[in-house]
Design a protein around this motif. Structure first.
Motif, short mmCIF file in Angstrom:
data_model
loop_
_atom_site.label_atom_id
_atom_site.label_comp_id
_atom_site.label_asym_id
_atom_site.label_seq_id
_atom_site.Cartn_x
_atom_site.Cartn_y
_atom_site.Cartn_z
N ASP A 77 0.72 -1.00 0.11
CA ASP A 77 -0.14 -0.08 -0.03
C ASP A 77 1.02 1.11 -0.09
O ASP A 77 1.81 1.21 0.83
CB ASP A 77 -0.81 -0.03 1.12
N ASN A 78 0.85 2.27 -0.90
CA ASN A 78 1.71 3.47 -1.04
C ASN A 78 1.52 4.24 -0.05
O ASN A 78 2.42 5.03 0.18
CB ASN A 78 1.22 4.04 -2.37
N SER A 79 0.20 4.13 0.64
CA SER A 79 0.18 5.18 1.93
C SER A 79 0.62 4.73 3.20
O SER A 79 1.00 5.49 4.29
CB SER A 79 -1.24 5.59 1.92
N THR A 80 0.56 3.36 3.34
CA THR A 80 0.97 2.53 4.71
C THR A 80 2.28 1.79 4.88
O THR A 80 2.91 1.65 5.67
CB THR A 80 -0.04 1.87 5.28
N GLY A 81 2.62 1.30 3.45
CA GLY A 81 3.77 0.54 3.39
C GLY A 81 3.56 -0.99 3.89
O GLY A 81 4.30 -1.65 3.79
N HIS A 82 2.32 -1.03 4.12
CA HIS A 82 1.87 -2.57 4.52
C HIS A 82 1.97 -3.50 3.22
O HIS A 82 1.51 -2.76 2.16
CB HIS A 82 0.69 -2.79 5.32
N ILE A 83 2.18 -4.79 3.32
CA ILE A 83 2.23 -5.61 2.18
C ILE A 83 0.67 -6.03 1.88
O ILE A 83 -0.01 -6.58 3.05
CB ILE A 83 3.05 -6.88 2.58
N HIS A 84 0.10 -5.90 0.87
CA HIS A 84 -1.08 -6.17 0.55
C HIS A 84 -1.12 -7.12 -0.46
O HIS A 84 -2.44 -7.97 -0.45
CB HIS A 84 -1.91 -4.78 -0.26
N GLU A 85 -0.54 -7.43 -1.33
CA GLU A 85 -0.45 -8.76 -2.23
C GLU A 85 0.66 -9.33 -2.36
O GLU A 85 2.01 -8.69 -2.32
CB GLU A 85 -0.93 -8.02 -3.60
N LEU A 86 0.68 -10.69 -2.67
CA LEU A 86 1.98 -11.53 -2.94
C LEU A 86 1.90 -12.18 -3.90
O LEU A 86 0.86 -13.20 -4.03
CB LEU A 86 2.14 -12.38 -1.54
N HIS A 87 2.54 -12.15 -5.24
CA HIS A 87 2.15 -13.02 -6.30
C HIS A 87 3.40 -13.72 -6.45
O HIS A 87 4.68 -13.28 -7.10
CB HIS A 87 1.85 -11.92 -7.62
N LEU A 88 3.27 -15.01 -6.16
CA LEU A 88 4.45 -15.88 -6.32
C LEU A 88 4.03 -17.15 -7.48
O LEU A 88 4.25 -18.27 -7.15
CB LEU A 88 4.89 -16.93 -5.09
N ASP A 89 3.24 -16.75 -8.40
CA ASP A 89 3.02 -17.61 -9.59
C ASP A 89 4.08 -17.81 -10.39
O ASP A 89 4.91 -17.18 -10.63
CB ASP A 89 1.83 -16.90 -10.25
N SER A 90 3.88 -19.05 -11.10
CA SER A 90 4.82 -19.47 -12.12
C SER A 90 4.58 -19.37 -13.52
O SER A 90 3.00 -19.13 -13.60
CB SER A 90 5.94 -20.61 -11.90
N ASP A 91 5.15 -19.57 -14.57
CA ASP A 91 4.43 -20.09 -15.81
C ASP A 91 4.09 -21.44 -16.03
O ASP A 91 4.78 -22.29 -15.43
CB ASP A 91 5.57 -19.63 -16.97
N TRP A 92 2.86 -21.69 -16.61
CA TRP A 92 2.56 -22.97 -16.74
C TRP A 92 3.58 -24.14 -17.46
O TRP A 92 4.37 -23.59 -18.34
CB TRP A 92 1.38 -23.04 -17.94
N GLY A 93 4.00 -24.97 -16.62
CA GLY A 93 4.83 -25.91 -17.34
C GLY A 93 6.28 -25.69 -16.74
O GLY A 93 7.46 -26.10 -17.19
N ASP A 94 6.37 -24.34 -16.08
CA ASP A 94 7.85 -23.81 -15.84
C ASP A 94 8.58 -25.02 -14.91
O ASP A 94 8.10 -25.30 -13.77
CB ASP A 94 7.63 -22.77 -14.97
N SER A 95 9.79 -25.20 -15.44
CA SER A 95 10.54 -26.15 -14.59
C SER A 95 11.18 -25.75 -13.01
O SER A 95 11.79 -26.30 -12.28
CB SER A 95 11.88 -26.84 -15.12
N ASN A 96 11.15 -24.20 -13.24
CA ASN A 96 11.52 -23.54 -12.25
C ASN A 96 10.58 -22.93 -11.27
O ASN A 96 10.77 -21.96 -10.53
CB ASN A 96 12.47 -22.38 -12.59
N ALA A 97 9.43 -23.69 -11.18
CA ALA A 97 8.30 -23.26 -10.36
C ALA A 97 8.66 -23.41 -8.72
O ALA A 97 9.57 -24.21 -8.45
CB ALA A 97 6.97 -24.10 -10.54
N PHE A 98 7.71 -22.56 -8.10
CA PHE A 98 8.11 -22.89 -6.49
C PHE A 98 7.79 -23.97 -5.94
O PHE A 98 6.56 -24.59 -6.72
CB PHE A 98 7.58 -21.55 -5.99
N GLY A 99 8.29 -24.62 -5.00
CA GLY A 99 7.82 -25.75 -4.22
C GLY A 99 8.25 -25.56 -2.83
O GLY A 99 8.46 -24.53 -2.34
N GLY A 100 8.14 -26.88 -2.20
CA GLY A 100 8.67 -26.78 -0.78
C GLY A 100 7.50 -26.66 0.22
O GLY A 100 6.45 -26.95 -0.03
#
Length: 214
Positions: A77-100
């Protein structure tokens, strides 16, 4: 052109220049706050349990001058600095996708409204029950991210949720009836999974709940 007309035009020009200068000064002095240090630390904890073959989170570092609002996948948020969104998506079929593993440190990012983990490789992991305690969430996208097991009842506690996208995973069992309590839900996609029972029964349940909330 008469002298009086020239005087009027000059006055108008000076007035416009003064206003423009004032606006420019205000814009120049506008300070967008950096992210909250406590939320930055929670993201660093979250990162430790993720696997990321291509080091896509290389901007997520602990240095004092590292602003997590500028990190990959993070929206503040530009006015507060709080984290509002987290986009950790990958591309379809990406061998470097997130896991764990998905660390519950996200619970301490209390203003998070959107969580996107689409197209990742969580290898049959069940949706963590703590997701149901991310109380500010309005959008949750876990589509085609290799989740499995059963949908946790805890998701019914996401009272502000407007969009829940779970398509293309390996969920089984029955769809929890408690999801019918999500009275703000606008988008629901449970397709391409392995649920038991009749899907129409759950849709009827949603209709019943929506009528009761009117």
């Amino acid at each position: 052109m008469g002298s009086s007309m020239r005087a009027v035009l000059l006055l108008r020009f000076l007035t416009f220049a003064t206003i423009a200068s004032s606006i420019g000064s205000c814009i120049g002095n506008l300070v967008v706050p950096a992210c909250r240090e406590s939320e930055k630390q929670e993201l660093l904890i979250f990162k430790q349990d993720l696997t990321e073959p291509s080091n896509r989170l290389s901007t997520w570092v602990s240095e004092e001058d590292s602003d997590c609002c500028r990190w990959a996948g993070v929206v503040c948020d530009n006015s507060t600095g709080h984290i509002h969104e987290l986009h950790l998506d990958s591309d379809w079929g990406d061998s470097n996708a997130f896991g764990g593993k998905l660390n519950p440190s996200l619970l301490n990012i209390t203003h998070l409204t959107r969580l996107n983990l689409r197209y990742n490789a969580f290898q049959g992991t069940q949706i963590p029950s703590f997701f149901g305690s991310l109380k500010s969430l309005t959008h949750l996208d876990l589509s085609q991210a290799s989740f499995g097991g059963m949908i946790p009842e805890s998701l019914s506690g996401l009272n502000y949720l407007e969009s829940l996208v779970l398509l293309g995973n390996d969920f089984g069992g029955k769809v929890p009836e408690s999801l019918g309590n999500l009275c703000n839900l606008i988008e629901l996609d449970l397709s391409v999974n392995n649920f038991n029972g009749n899907a129409s029964e759950f849709l009827d349940l949603l209709v019943t709940y929506s009528h009761n909330s009117l």
